[in-house]
Design an enzyme around this catalytic site. Sequence first.
Site: not given
Ligand code: PGA
Length: 243
Positions: A68, A137, A139, A144
Amino acid sequence: MINFKIVDSYDEIGVLASKMVAEIISKNSNPVLGLATGSTPIGLYSNLIKLYNEKKLDFSKVSTVNLDEYVGLEEDNPQSYKYFMNENLFSKVNIDIKNTFLPNGAAENLLEEAKRYENILESFENIHVQILGIGSNGHIGFNEPFNELNLYTSIVDLKKETIDANSRFFEDSSMVPRKAISMGIKSILRADKIILMAYGESKAKAIEYLANDKISTDVPASFLKLHKDVHIIVDKEAAKYLK
Ligand code: PGA
């Protein structure tokens, strides 16, 4: 099938994941890696760089596709994922930068860009492994929780909890982009193997859901249960609710 591996620390997550990725790079003549950004994969990337510096790993034939990118950030913006990948991996190994692909979040026509990116993914016969983090959450990529999920690369709205979580990388939360361009669920499931990493208690509830036998668009990562070769590497805090 999901295989859970619980390790003691963040550092061990990176070491274990790097062994799995190194094996994939070594045994394929043209390895294709699906990569992720965020704090979680940094340990994996630093271990891969270490193996490269020890002359145990060669990236000259490696291609990469990233999950992404934020909408609206140019690639030279230090908050862009393109910049992150250059900083944390690409500039430190002998990868040919022409073989590294991310969606362009600064494209004028974002719908066309999403299509273009999905076509790039499809042009690879195999994506040998997809690296994933997970949001608290649930995702994956920027897919999301919602009543519907995208199958293919799409433009998505970020949820408040994601904007809040990612604001730690920005001067303040008003600067976090509200939209992103992200691989969809089917784009992710195309990979031959999936390695999802998580550390810290904030991820524990999402990880707990991955161990039950249900899927829900409220926990986008639960769709990984439809894949046959998923490895989840977590530290003890993220594994807190696993039986
Ligand atoms: P993070 O993000 O590795 O910074 O915790 C992971 C994500 O949001 O997929």
